[in-house]
Design an enzyme around this catalytic site. Sequence first.
Site, PDB file in Angstrom:
ATOM      1  N   LYS A 206      51.108  17.900  22.249  1.00  0.00           N
ATOM      2  CA  LYS A 206      49.664  17.324  22.802  1.00  0.00           C
ATOM      3  C   LYS A 206      49.958  16.285  23.816  1.00  0.00           C
ATOM      4  O   LYS A 206      49.124  16.500  24.825  1.00  0.00           O
ATOM      5  CB  LYS A 206      48.816  17.059  21.635  1.00  0.00           C
ATOM      6  CG  LYS A 206      47.465  16.770  21.834  1.00  0.00           C
ATOM      7  CD  LYS A 206      46.413  16.110  20.917  1.00  0.00           C
ATOM      8  CE  LYS A 206      46.196  17.196  19.951  1.00  0.00           C
ATOM      9  NZ  LYS A 206      45.177  16.839  18.658  1.00  0.00           N
ATOM     10  N   GLU A 212      61.057  13.729  19.422  1.00  0.00           N
ATOM     11  CA  GLU A 212      61.808  14.497  18.998  1.00  0.00           C
ATOM     12  C   GLU A 212      61.803  15.847  19.765  1.00  0.00           C
ATOM     13  O   GLU A 212      62.624  16.345  20.198  1.00  0.00           O
ATOM     14  CB  GLU A 212      61.730  15.224  17.487  1.00  0.00           C
ATOM     15  CG  GLU A 212      61.697  13.841  16.511  1.00  0.00           C
ATOM     16  CD  GLU A 212      60.582  13.333  16.326  1.00  0.00           C
ATOM     17  OE1 GLU A 212      60.276  12.830  14.858  1.00  0.00           O
ATOM     18  OE2 GLU A 212      59.780  12.982  17.136  1.00  0.00           O
ATOM     19  N   GLY A 267      47.407  18.669  13.970  1.00  0.00           N
ATOM     20  CA  GLY A 267      48.475  19.318  13.907  1.00  0.00           C
ATOM     21  C   GLY A 267      48.685  20.461  12.930  1.00  0.00           C
ATOM     22  O   GLY A 267      49.150  21.478  13.210  1.00  0.00           O
ATOM     23  N   ARG A 268      48.409  19.989  11.749  1.00  0.00           N
ATOM     24  CA  ARG A 268      48.701  20.910  10.733  1.00  0.00           C
ATOM     25  C   ARG A 268      47.621  21.868  10.682  1.00  0.00           C
ATOM     26  O   ARG A 268      47.690  23.020   9.690  1.00  0.00           O
ATOM     27  CB  ARG A 268      48.945  20.189   9.285  1.00  0.00           C
ATOM     28  CG  ARG A 268      47.707  19.238   8.910  1.00  0.00           C
ATOM     29  CD  ARG A 268      48.167  18.547   7.700  1.00  0.00           C
ATOM     30  NE  ARG A 268      47.081  17.506   7.565  1.00  0.00           N
ATOM     31  CZ  ARG A 268      46.909  16.270   8.082  1.00  0.00           C
ATOM     32  NH1 ARG A 268      47.625  15.964   9.131  1.00  0.00           N
ATOM     33  NH2 ARG A 268      46.073  15.491   7.855  1.00  0.00           N
ATOM     34  N   GLU A 353      50.401  16.012   3.546  1.00  0.00           N
ATOM     35  CA  GLU A 353      50.132  15.143   4.710  1.00  0.00           C
ATOM     36  C   GLU A 353      48.649  15.100   4.776  1.00  0.00           C
ATOM     37  O   GLU A 353      48.248  13.847   4.956  1.00  0.00           O
ATOM     38  CB  GLU A 353      50.552  15.775   6.004  1.00  0.00           C
ATOM     39  CG  GLU A 353      50.571  14.849   7.191  1.00  0.00           C
ATOM     40  CD  GLU A 353      51.235  15.392   8.389  1.00  0.00           C
ATOM     41  OE1 GLU A 353      52.224  15.097   8.580  1.00  0.00           O
ATOM     42  OE2 GLU A 353      50.579  16.168   9.189  1.00  0.00           O
ATOM     43  N   HIS A 384      65.735  32.227 -10.531  1.00  0.00           N
ATOM     44  CA  HIS A 384      67.179  31.870 -10.970  1.00  0.00           C
ATOM     45  C   HIS A 384      67.327  30.306 -10.250  1.00  0.00           C
ATOM     46  O   HIS A 384      68.515  29.904 -10.339  1.00  0.00           O
ATOM     47  CB  HIS A 384      68.163  32.694 -10.156  1.00  0.00           C
ATOM     48  CG  HIS A 384      67.837  34.084 -10.900  1.00  0.00           C
ATOM     49  ND1 HIS A 384      68.789  34.569 -11.970  1.00  0.00           N
ATOM     50  CD2 HIS A 384      67.054  35.333 -10.591  1.00  0.00           C
ATOM     51  CE1 HIS A 384      68.471  35.717 -12.557  1.00  0.00           C
ATOM     52  NE2 HIS A 384      67.547  36.188 -11.698  1.00  0.00           N
ATOM     53  N   LYS A 506      58.312   6.252  12.695  1.00  0.00           N
ATOM     54  CA  LYS A 506      58.382   6.518  14.193  1.00  0.00           C
ATOM     55  C   LYS A 506      58.289   5.088  14.718  1.00  0.00           C
ATOM     56  O   LYS A 506      59.135   4.755  15.807  1.00  0.00           O
ATOM     57  CB  LYS A 506      57.166   7.131  14.685  1.00  0.00           C
ATOM     58  CG  LYS A 506      56.969   8.584  14.231  1.00  0.00           C
ATOM     59  CD  LYS A 506      55.736   9.239  14.994  1.00  0.00           C
ATOM     60  CE  LYS A 506      55.571  10.690  14.489  1.00  0.00           C
ATOM     61  NZ  LYS A 506      54.356  11.212  15.293  1.00  0.00           N
TER      62      LYS A 506
END
Length: 543
Positions: A206, A212, A267-268, A353, A384, A506
């Site tokens: 954005k 990153e 964002g999510r 979050e 399993h 951050k």
Amino acid sequence: MPALDTTKSWQDLSAHAGRIENMHLRDEFASDPDRAQRFTFEAAGLVADLSKNRITDETLKLLGGLARERCVEDWRDRMFKGERINITENRSVLHIALRNCEDRPIIVDGVNVMDGVDAVLKKMMVFCHQIRSGEWMGYDGRPMTDIVNIGIGGSDLGPVMVTEALKPYAHKRIKTHFISNVDGTHAAEILKPLNPATTLFIIASKTFTTQETIANAMTARDWFLAKAPNQQAVARHFVALSTNTKAVAEFGIDTDNMFEFWDWVGGRYSLWSAIGLSIALTIGFEDFENLLEGAFDMDEHFRLAPLESNLPVLLALLGVWNANLQGCTAHAVLPYDQYLHRLPAYLQQLDMESNGKGVTLDGVACAWQTGPIIFGEPGTNGQHSFHQLIHQGTRKISCDFILPAISHNPLGEHHLMLMANALAQTQALMLGKNEAEVRAELKPGDEALLTHKMFSGNRPTTTIAMKQLTPSTLGALIALYEHKVFVQGIIWGVNSFDQWGVELGKQLAKPILAELKAGKPGDAQDASTKALMARLLAWRKEP
């Protein structure tokens, strides 16, 4: 808003939980032939069976009272109206506008946000046609064969999950890849087999300043320019999902190829926006619209259905009941469809979050548990792995089993076996195995195994079924979980739409990075961090 544990409805629920403390699900099913039908609900192509949870009719009635006392309907309506319910950031919360298929006006600060939403969707549609048809050419005149989405968090998890889930709908020529981790290995391994001349990069940020993402974008650009004829070729091979026109242009991306989204898109919650460009390119814009329509159908159900039959509200209330009043310490999401293998990871961000908060909207510390720990694996893989703990461990864990009736890959009896395993797991978690049943199976001399082979059962599960995993049913499923998380945040009294906890790491990483570059830890670092930095730097200097 009053503290949750001081409300009458909460106290009534606590008292009710005490009254049914010794209730066992196997007894409830044995005495009530209508239990499954009464506790099964449908919406937007999904069927949810809640009957294998430790609930009664009174439980749901009291939970409905809790929802009303916590003003769930009011908060829901405020969201759909575009009010600034994200109070810590003073923002509207309008991912629902991104899939508003009826194009109802949603006014924010006197502006109908649907005008901007529609414009971006039309731009995405045109671009998708150009790429998928082969009309859009790379620097040597060939069409794109590979798409690389570079983002992190919501700019990665949602698109990855959906493109994996909808692989049966993917374009035959185009392969989609994702780079998110700042670990150089992620970028290196993705880029190795690709041809720069036929690769399109989508940079999803954005602000166009996410550390990153920009680091990975710069690496991708360097890799591209090592073979491209000139700097101008970047414009044909890189597009941006951003709002920072200046930074996008400085990177070398033609701002005509910048797709906008807005501060009211968290964002999510952003896969429905331009962040979903990689999805639309992969499955085609028509099926991307089907994804939006499935979510819209669930939005309408959430917006209009009474609380007593409102699927997102019921799942949310059930989650609160299990976590806060039944002692469940975690929640497992178990999709019995391999294409949904990234759904648990996606829901980890969505849920943890959003509701991983310890402070109420009033700024007061929560005296109750909020967001659960979310984990999961697809199908029989989990059986399993960690199912043993769910069946016989000391921790109580609630589960969602997600199950389509029809597979996209009908190989022999595979899908029947898969369905049988899913249904058997929910049955086993509900029934358990008592002493008499184990004794009936024991061989002479195996008495010592008696307690080891006993299962308490009574473990809560919800089964969410659908005819088949399609863009529409996937859209409805994602929206179901989005609204569930929102309602739980309302009940717990937290803001589900900020994420301040993400920011501290951050901030601290910046001075540490500067010191690592300088080759010496700073004196301001704590003793542990300083010693670790020194050891790591020393190792890097060794031959």
